[in-house]
Design a protein around this motif. Structure first.
Motif, PDB file in Angstrom:
ATOM      1  N   ARG A 255       0.827  -1.193   0.000  1.00 15.42           N
ATOM      2  CA  ARG A 255       0.000   0.000   0.000  1.00 15.42           C
ATOM      3  C   ARG A 255       0.864   1.246   0.000  1.00 15.42           C
ATOM      4  NH1 ARG A 255      -3.908   2.785   4.517  1.00 15.42           N
ATOM      5  NH2 ARG A 255      -5.170   3.991   3.043  1.00 15.42           N
ATOM      6  N   GLU A 353     -10.629  -0.379   2.806  1.00 16.41           N
ATOM      7  CA  GLU A 353      -9.492  -1.159   3.269  1.00 16.41           C
ATOM      8  C   GLU A 353      -9.258  -2.251   2.230  1.00 16.41           C
ATOM      9  OE1 GLU A 353      -8.779  -2.031   7.808  1.00 16.41           O
ATOM     10  OE2 GLU A 353      -9.842  -3.715   6.893  1.00 16.41           O
ATOM     11  N   ASP A 355      -6.996  -5.634   1.341  1.00 16.77           N
ATOM     12  CA  ASP A 355      -6.015  -6.664   1.666  1.00 16.77           C
ATOM     13  C   ASP A 355      -5.424  -7.125   0.340  1.00 16.77           C
ATOM     14  OD1 ASP A 355      -4.571  -8.929   2.331  1.00 16.77           O
ATOM     15  OD2 ASP A 355      -6.007  -9.566   3.869  1.00 16.77           O
ATOM     16  N   LYS A 375     -18.411  -4.752   8.210  1.00 15.58           N
ATOM     17  CA  LYS A 375     -17.588  -4.747   7.010  1.00 15.58           C
ATOM     18  C   LYS A 375     -18.418  -5.207   5.825  1.00 15.58           C
ATOM     19  CE  LYS A 375     -12.672  -5.282   8.140  1.00 15.58           C
ATOM     20  NZ  LYS A 375     -11.475  -6.131   7.908  1.00 15.58           N
TER      21      LYS A 375
END
Length: 470
Positions: A255, A353, A355, A375
């Motif tokens: 990231r 977010e 992953d 989420k």
């Protein structure tokens, strides 16, 4: 939502006045719906006829998604456009079909008809391409957008009076030669003055015609919401996404934070990727932005009544902290392509977010309300191709300005956010429902969900919201 409109009545072409039938703009509409591009599509023809009739008769307040869904597609007057996207999907097809008509059957039309994205009000404009000069006894007035009241002048017919050829001017007037000379001089001066005045008037008229823009009704959303971001008093920076970052992060699985983005460290010590290191760096330094962001920029310029004089469009990589200390800010793009959003995430309830290793994209809900999830996950294997978008209206870091964030997990997610704010069928009912007693709009966040078809979004729905002070 049922209290927003009365029971709609479908426009009836047979009840039109002769003035409307004779209007060149309406004649253009008739030619379009009779063309091969439209003849086999009754719904698109009805859609186009409906909005043009409403505009022509001064009912632009009814040109919205809910009204069109009711009168053209037979939906109930209080149906929910957030669930049923039939109007938006047909509007997209209608815009495409209009473009097809003007490049094929209507390639010689002098008048163009468009329905700008973000609304459904028709706009009529003269074709800009030069046309061969023709000598004609008269030129019709350039059509203007609906509504436009007709002005009809009936000329009086005066009987002509002839003077026998053998009678001289002096004999007719009874004047002396000296008086005739004075009269001729006076008439000459009067003719010169009249010519100068006429020339000046024609010049002023032509200049006005050259710079005039077609009249389009100003939406209620402009004074209610958009003018807080775009106005004559405040500077506004609109930030276009650095889309190369998306490719870079997916290659390196690392990231990029705002700190490393600003100091350039995101290009150093890159993890191994399927490509040579030099090629990976090259991807990171290229200047790409998405077609969705370009479309949003175009939308903003086509909102009638919006003051863009103090607006600048900036590439995300060119922005610096000092640039956002004053004025307003609009941040566009996906979560990975707009690191500047990280400045505002700590104060937001919803944030993205990713992953990168697991390939799972999530929207985090800090404080779930009853019925909400903590989420919302999106994966590439999702058979429904679910995408998420976020609309956030927040104060700037200094508190002196406003920030609008249109963000998504992908281009389709960003488009979902843009579709909400540019479609008055969504935006206006929401703004009216949260408007304060003084008429101002509180800060808010909206989490949106839709499906991705190709790279475009459809079937928009609001799944969670946060309104300040509620």
């Amino acid at each position: 939502m049922a209290n927003l409109i009365a029971t709609p009545t479908k426009p009836n072409r047979r009840t039109q006045s002769p003035e409307i039938d004779d209007d060149p703009r309406w004649q253009l509409v008739e030619r379009i719906v009779a063309s091969p591009s439209f003849a086999k599509s009754e719904r698109l023809s009805s859609f186009l006829t409906c909005v043009c009739q409403l505009a022509q008769t001064g009912q632009t307040h009814n040109i919205n998604e809910q009204y069109i869904g009711s009168v053209v597609f037979g939906r109930n007057p209080d149906y929910d456009p957030g669930i049923d996207s039939i109007v938006r999907s047909h509007a997209s097809r209608l815009r495409h079909r209009l473009g097809q008509y003007f490049t094929e059957e209507g390639a010689e039309e002098e008048l163009l008809l468009t329905i700008p994205k973000g609304g459904y009000i028709p706009v009529f404009e003269t074709r800009q391409a030069p046309r061969p000069t023709q000598i004609a006894p008269s030129q019709p007035a350039t059509p203007r957008p609906f509504p436009d009241p007709a002005i009809v002048i009936d000329p009086e017919i005066f009987p002509s009076q002839s003077v026998p050829a053998h009678v001289s001017a002096a004999e007719t007037s009874g004047a002396t030669p000296r008086e005739n000379k004075i009269l001729v001089r006076a008439l000459t001066i009067a003719l010169i003055v009249t010519t100068l005045v006429a020339t000046a008037s024609i010049g002023a008229f032509l200049m006005e015609r050259r710079h005039a823009r077609p009249f389009v009704a100003v939406s209620e959303s402009v004074p209610l919401f958009w003018s807080s971001l775009f106005n004559a008093s405040d500077r506004t920076n609109v930030i276009l996404a650095d889309s190369g970052l998306v490719i870079l992060q997916n290659l390196t699985r690392r990231r990029i934070t705002l700190d490393t983005y600003l100091n350039g460290d995101y290009l150093k010590n890159l993890p191994p990727s399927p490509y040579p290191a030099a090629q990976t760096v090259n991807i990171g330094i290229r200047r790409y932005t998405s077609i969705v962001d370009a479309g949003i920029e175009n939308h903003l310029f086509h909102i009638p009544g919006l003051n863009m004089d103090r607006t600048q469009f900036r590439y995300a990589r060119d922005l610096r902290m000092d640039d956002i200390k004053q004025g307003n800010l609009v941040l566009l793009g996906t979560y990975e392509s707009t690191p500047w959003v990280q400045l505002f995430e700590p104060s937001m309830n919803f944030y993205f977010e990713n992953d990168l290793t697991a390939g799972v994209f999530s929207i985090v809900n800090r404080s779930p309300h009853p019925g909400e999830q903590r989420k919302y996950d999106a994966t590439a294997s999702d058979p429904d191709h679910t995408v998420y978008g976020l609309v956030a209206y927040r104060p700037t870091l200094s508190g002196s300005g406003k920030v609008l964030i249109l963000e998504g997990q992908s281009m389709a997610g960003t488009e979902t956010a843009a579709d909400f704010v540019f479609d008055d069928g969504y935006l206006l009912p929401f703004l009216r429902s949260i408007r304060k007693p003084d008429g101002s709009i509180p800060y808010f966040e909206l989490l949106l969900r839709s499906r991705s078809i190709g790279v475009e979004a459809s079937r928009l729905e609001v799944i969670a919201s946060r309104i300040e002070d509620r």
